[in-house]
Design a protein around this motif. Structure first.
Motif, short mmCIF file in Angstrom:
data_model
loop_
_atom_site.label_atom_id
_atom_site.label_comp_id
_atom_site.label_asym_id
_atom_site.label_seq_id
_atom_site.Cartn_x
_atom_site.Cartn_y
_atom_site.Cartn_z
N ASP A 49 -19.83 47.31 5.47
CA ASP A 49 -19.00 48.50 6.13
C ASP A 49 -17.52 48.21 6.42
N GLU A 50 -17.48 46.95 7.06
CA GLU A 50 -16.14 46.25 7.69
C GLU A 50 -15.29 46.03 6.23
N ALA A 51 -16.11 45.38 5.25
CA ALA A 51 -15.24 44.95 4.12
C ALA A 51 -14.63 45.99 3.31
N GLU A 52 -15.26 46.95 3.11
CA GLU A 52 -14.89 48.20 2.21
C GLU A 52 -13.66 48.96 2.53
N PRO A 53 -13.13 48.96 3.49
CA PRO A 53 -11.66 49.64 3.60
C PRO A 53 -10.61 48.66 3.43
N ILE A 54 -11.09 47.23 3.60
CA ILE A 54 -10.04 46.11 3.71
C ILE A 54 -9.80 45.89 1.90
N ALA A 55 -10.97 45.95 1.34
CA ALA A 55 -11.12 45.77 -0.10
C ALA A 55 -10.39 46.95 -0.79
N THR A 56 -10.45 48.15 -0.30
CA THR A 56 -10.00 49.29 -0.88
C THR A 56 -8.27 49.45 -0.88
N ALA A 57 -8.06 48.97 0.29
CA ALA A 57 -6.64 49.17 0.60
C ALA A 57 -5.85 47.60 -0.50
N ALA A 58 -6.44 46.73 -0.80
CA ALA A 58 -5.93 45.66 -1.36
C ALA A 58 -5.98 45.86 -2.85
N PHE A 59 -7.03 46.63 -3.31
CA PHE A 59 -6.97 47.17 -4.64
C PHE A 59 -5.98 47.93 -4.95
N LYS A 60 -5.83 48.91 -3.94
CA LYS A 60 -4.70 50.00 -4.08
C LYS A 60 -3.41 49.42 -4.34
N ASP A 61 -3.20 48.51 -3.38
CA ASP A 61 -1.89 47.85 -3.47
C ASP A 61 -1.43 46.76 -4.67
N ASP A 62 -2.56 46.63 -5.19
CA ASP A 62 -2.61 45.56 -6.63
C ASP A 62 -3.51 45.81 -7.41
N GLN A 63 -3.37 46.77 -8.44
CA GLN A 63 -4.24 47.24 -9.40
C GLN A 63 -4.17 46.42 -10.71
N SER A 64 -3.63 44.98 -10.60
CA SER A 64 -3.67 44.36 -11.57
C SER A 64 -4.45 43.22 -11.72
N SER A 65 -5.11 43.17 -10.67
CA SER A 65 -6.05 42.07 -10.03
C SER A 65 -7.54 42.30 -10.61
N ALA A 66 -8.21 41.57 -11.51
CA ALA A 66 -9.47 41.80 -11.75
C ALA A 66 -10.29 41.23 -10.49
N ARG A 67 -9.78 40.41 -9.94
CA ARG A 67 -10.63 39.61 -8.77
C ARG A 67 -10.99 40.69 -7.71
N ASN A 68 -9.58 41.26 -7.37
CA ASN A 68 -9.40 42.17 -6.25
C ASN A 68 -10.16 43.29 -6.51
N ALA A 69 -10.08 43.81 -7.60
CA ALA A 69 -10.96 45.09 -8.31
C ALA A 69 -12.50 44.76 -8.08
N SER A 70 -12.87 43.62 -8.56
CA SER A 70 -14.29 43.30 -8.45
C SER A 70 -14.74 43.14 -6.94
N ILE A 71 -14.07 42.70 -6.16
CA ILE A 71 -14.49 42.61 -4.77
C ILE A 71 -14.47 44.14 -4.11
#
Length: 388
Positions: A49-71
């Motif tokens: 639950d704590e990880a989801e909003p952080i991962a979502t923000a990171a993905f939205k800021d950089d949608q070119s990273s498959a690693r970030n998208a996977s997380i």
């Protein structure tokens, strides 16, 4: 720092890896990759639950990273539709094996076995030599075996599933070989566990033991391997070593059948105190692969056996358990196993098991498993060679 954390994780030092992931975030808190790394650390600690909003923000800021998208995919709330996730991914990311793999894992979590297999196959086509893709396809291929009754006893695979199971074994074997060669067996420790379980289920014990030996050498502290080793020790009659192995593992990581094995070890060693303690733990153990009603009966019968070992009068305890469970074949069968060969109660229990089998199932709809149980009890109750 994140790369160093990955290296420590690959070597089996998960706490150090998590610490380094947090350090990577602290060093560059505004960097999307660092924020995704923090989300990964939180997820590894079970804080989804704590990880989801952080991962979502990171993905939205950089949608070119498959690693970030996977997380991001891995931290989304349970039950999130895979189609909704895929719709938010740029086309160039959906062509990534990692993304296909994680979409497949999410499909599996959602109970979509067909979707799991489709995404896993797509990932394997993109990266045919990646152990993760091999393992994911294998897991999807053997999922239908969960519906096959008594497979661990009969070792008989239904015809339509044989081709898929054979392929799954080959994929698991290839994945495990790569993990050993790459010195990454900690990351893929579940691969060996799944392979050992599948080979054992199919009666291919020699192959399973070979993999177990390799796995124990690589990761001796992994609970799943310890449980397999305890089963092997018990099968070889070394109940003291089996008990010692199970006692060395965290109880939080023991499934129901491991508690059952440890209880049985206590019976074999005539250790009343341990038998009572472990049979009581059976009542709250998780992961029982038996219906709830049968589990209650099984636990109660084991507790009665433990009490008898501890000094409670046998006939009184057995009679009370039967009166409390007048229609239970499970209770009678377990209590039968605990009686001496010449105990007159054995004939009574066999007769009652036979009567209950006929009453519950009827002549026209006899259950072969119950028929086998009844015949086993008849055979056990017959005088053996040399007996009166």
């Amino acid at each position: 720092l994140a790369g160093l954390g990955n290296a420590h994780y690959a070597l089996g030092d998960e706490p150090r890896a998590i610490g380094l992931f947090y350090e990577a975030f602290d060093a560059y808190p505004d960097y999307p990759n660092a924020r995704a790394t923090k989300a990964l650390a939180l997820a590894m600690e079970g804080k989804r639950d704590e990880a989801e909003p952080i991962a979502t923000a990171a993905f939205k800021d950089d949608q070119s990273s498959a690693r970030n998208a996977s997380i991001w995919i891995d931290t989304l709330a349970s039950g999130t539709a895979v189609a909704d996730i895929e719709a938010q991914l740029p086309p160039e990311l959906t062509a990534s094996a990692d993304i296909q793999l994680h979409l497949g894992l999410r499909a599996r979590e959602n109970g979509d076995d067909a979707g799991h297999l489709a995404y896993a196959e797509a990932a394997l086509r993109i990266e045919p030599d990646d152990w993760r893709m091999m393992s994911s396809v294998a897991e999807a291929l053997v999922q239908p075996l969960a519906a096959v009754e008594a497979l661990g006893i009969t070792h008989e695979i239904p015809g339509p599933l044989r081709k898929d199971v054979d392929r799954a074994i080959r994929l698991m074997q290839s994945a495990w070989t790569k993990l050993v060669e790459q010195d990454s067996s900690f990351q893929g420790r579940h691969v060996a566990a799944n392979l050992i379980s599948l080979l054992g289920m199919l009666g291919r014990d020699i192959e399973a033991e070979k993999i177990l030996d390799q796995a124990l050498l690589a990761n001796p502290d992994y609970a799943a391997y310890g449980i397999f080793e305890a089963r092997r020790l018990a099968a070889n009659g070394d109940w003291v070593a089996a008990a010692k192995m199970l006692d060395s593992l965290p109880e939080s990581e023991l499934p129901f059948d491991a508690f059952l094995l440890r209880t049985h070890a206590a019976f074999q060693m005539k250790d009343a105190q341990a038998a009572i303690a472990w049979s009581n733990k059976l009542g709250v153990a998780e992961g029982a692969d038996v219906p709830p009603a049968e589990r209650i009966e099984l636990v109660e019968a084991m507790q009665v056996q433990a009490a008898i070992l501890g000094g409670v009068e046998r006939d009184t305890a057995v009679t009370a358990a039967i009166e409390k469970n007048p229609n239970s074949i499970v209770v009678r069968s377990i209590l039968f196993d605990g009686l001496a060969q010449d105990d007159p109660l054995r004939d009574r229990l066999v007769s009652e098991i036979e009567a209950l089998a006929l009453l519950v199932l009827g002549h026209a709809q006899a259950d072969h498993h119950v028929d086998d149980l009844v015949e086993d009890r008849r055979a056990d109750a017959r005088p053996q060679d040399g007996e009166a």
